[in-house]
Design a protein around this motif. Structure first.
Motif, short mmCIF file in Angstrom:
data_model
loop_
_atom_site.label_atom_id
_atom_site.label_comp_id
_atom_site.label_asym_id
_atom_site.label_seq_id
_atom_site.Cartn_x
_atom_site.Cartn_y
_atom_site.Cartn_z
N ARG A 239 0.85 -1.20 0.00
CA ARG A 239 0.00 0.00 0.00
C ARG A 239 0.88 1.25 0.00
NH1 ARG A 239 -3.59 -0.86 4.37
NH2 ARG A 239 -4.69 1.04 3.79
N ALA A 240 0.24 2.37 -0.24
CA ALA A 240 0.92 3.66 -0.06
C ALA A 240 1.34 3.76 1.41
CB ALA A 240 -0.01 4.80 -0.44
N THR A 241 2.52 4.32 1.66
CA THR A 241 3.07 4.33 3.01
C THR A 241 2.11 4.93 4.04
OG1 THR A 241 5.27 4.54 2.08
CG2 THR A 241 5.05 5.09 4.40
N ALA A 242 1.56 6.09 3.71
CA ALA A 242 0.70 6.77 4.68
C ALA A 242 -0.51 5.90 5.02
CB ALA A 242 0.26 8.12 4.12
N ASP A 243 -1.09 5.25 4.01
CA ASP A 243 -2.27 4.39 4.23
C ASP A 243 -1.89 3.20 5.10
OD1 ASP A 243 -3.50 6.09 2.53
OD2 ASP A 243 -3.55 4.72 0.82
N LEU A 244 -0.78 2.58 4.76
CA LEU A 244 -0.38 1.37 5.48
C LEU A 244 -0.06 1.68 6.94
CD1 LEU A 244 1.24 -1.74 4.54
CD2 LEU A 244 2.68 -0.43 6.07
N PRO A 312 -7.45 -6.53 -4.10
CA PRO A 312 -7.14 -5.11 -4.31
C PRO A 312 -7.78 -4.24 -3.23
CG PRO A 312 -8.07 -6.11 -6.30
CD PRO A 312 -8.25 -7.10 -5.19
N VAL A 313 -7.03 -3.25 -2.75
CA VAL A 313 -7.61 -2.24 -1.84
C VAL A 313 -7.18 -0.86 -2.31
CG1 VAL A 313 -7.93 -3.50 0.34
CG2 VAL A 313 -5.68 -2.66 -0.23
N GLY A 314 -8.09 0.07 -2.23
CA GLY A 314 -7.80 1.44 -2.65
C GLY A 314 -7.40 1.50 -4.11
N ASP A 315 -6.59 2.50 -4.47
CA ASP A 315 -6.22 2.71 -5.87
C ASP A 315 -5.24 1.67 -6.37
OD1 ASP A 315 -7.89 4.77 -6.16
OD2 ASP A 315 -6.40 6.33 -5.72
N ASP A 316 -4.17 1.45 -5.59
CA ASP A 316 -3.18 0.51 -6.11
C ASP A 316 -2.62 -0.37 -5.01
OD1 ASP A 316 -1.80 2.37 -4.74
OD2 ASP A 316 -0.32 2.80 -6.30
N GLY A 317 -3.41 -0.60 -3.95
CA GLY A 317 -2.94 -1.46 -2.88
C GLY A 317 -3.50 -2.87 -3.01
#
Ligand SMILES: Nc1ncnc2c1ncn2[C@@H]1O[C@H](COP(=O)(O)OP(=O)(O)OP(=O)(O)O)[C@@H](O)[C@H]1O
Ligand SMILES: [Mg+2]
Length: 340
Positions: A239-244, A312-317
């Protein structure tokens, strides 16, 4: 493959032949790396981070074997390239820096000679031109008095300076991808920060994509755009760092972030994976289902039966957990927190 992707890894596996069988140390790994992006790879010791890095550079030692659908570097499939063809790319389009610079530096050649060699191996330039570039590179990685340092042997430099010299060699030909395998673990904290800042700054200047392998979630928080979490040779979450960091989904990632102390940003995420109860399964004895299931506080029967797909989660996670839908409901998150 997105237009921006400089590296696209599809179905990468690393196997070691045994007498009657083979051990799979990295299983079916997919990820992409865009120009100018930093992707952190995190996971407990032995989960396959270094083997993944070495596989990208065609450096898996025998009897190891790399399998997969493709490793696309700037559009070219380099999976299975060997000998001269791989050597032409290594140090040129893809380069690596290691935890311990002395393993990568040649002790009987001066720092300058090694940078000159790295340049001239891939580019048809005169010694004088390469020397000029080498001195400029030493200066760029902030080695003081680069003209004098050019003639120094590696043992004359401090650990931090050696790491800088290795970065200079790695960047000599402006690679599209820089793989950094725990580049600062052997250094003291102040020098660590300087080296990571340097890599980040060079990345921003040149657009090199960075694959950053680290144990340190503080480093992830500060330098990575995205995070790939590995467990026992598999990707469990990306995931994107902030999301993770704000809302980890996989129980393993949650365990990893759970015990963070409440101090500054870096320290807050400086949790060690060993704080999760239980041990990583042996390569010889992998559970048939989710590999984390035996340690997972919320595993259900289905988790033990077959490996979970990446959802898949969110845009590209993505996350490989059968219980992800439950996680989206907060009461389950609460019961999970209690389990830790
Ligand atoms: N030559 C080999 N033969 C058999 N198994 C190997 C070989 N080299 C590595 N392995 C196994 O592959 C697994 C992954 O190793 P790898 O070095 O990639 O881990 P890592 O995630 O980098 O760990 P660390 O954080 O300790 O550096 C480990 O279980 C290791 O024992
Ligand atoms: Mg390693």
């Amino acid at each position: 493959m997105p237009v921006q992707s400089v590296l696209s890894v599809e179905g990468l596996s690393v196997k070691f032949a045994q007498r009657n069988s083979s051990l799979t140390a990295v299983s079916d790994l997919d990820f992409e790396l865009a120009r100018g992006e930093t992707l952190a790879v995190v996971g407990e010791s032995g989960c396959g981070k270094s083997l993944t890095a070495l596989a990208l550079l065609g450096l898996i030692p025998p009897p190891g074997r790399v399998d997969g659908r493709a490793i696309r570097l700037e559009g070219q499939n380099i999976l299975g390239l060997q000998g001269e063809a791989m050597r032409r790319l290594r140090g040129n389009r893809i380069a690596m820096i290691f935890q311990e610079p002395m393993t990568a530096l040649n002790p009987v050649l001066t720092i300058g000679a090694q940078i000159v060699e790295a340049i001239r191996e891939h580019e048809d330039v005169s010694y004088v031109a390469a020397r000029g570039r080498a001195i400029a590179l030493l200066d760029r990685v902030r080695i003081p008095d680069p003209r004098r340092r050019f003639d120094d042997y590696p043992h004359r430099l401090s650990g931090g300076m050696r790491q800088r010299a290795m970065i200079a060699i790695a960047l000599a030909c402006s690679p599209a991808v820089l793989v950094a395998d725990e580049p600062t673990t052997a250094l003291d904290v102040t020098i660590q920060a300087q080296i990571l800042e340097l890599i980040d700054e060079l990345k921003r200047e040149t657009g090199t994509a960075v694959l950053l392998i680290t144990h340190d979630l503080g480093v992830v928080a500060e330098y990575a755009d995205r995070v790939l979490v590995m467990y026992a040779g598999r990707k469990v979450e990306e995931r994107a760092t902030a999301d993770l960091l704000a809302a980890p989904l996989h129980p393993y990632t949650r365990g990893l972030i759970a015990a963070r102390p409440r101090i500054g940003m870096r320290d807050r995420f400086r949790a060690r994976l060993t704080e999760i109860p239980g041990i990583v399964p042996s390569l010889r004895d992998m559970p048939p289902g989710c590999r984390f299931a035996p340690r997972c506080p919320i595993a259900i029967e289905a988790c033990h039966l077959a490996p979970p797909p990446l959802i898949p989660v969110g845009d590209d996670g993505s996350v490989a957990c059968l219980r992800i839908e439950d996680f989206r409901v907060s009461e389950h998150s609460a019961s999970y927190s209690r389990a830790y």
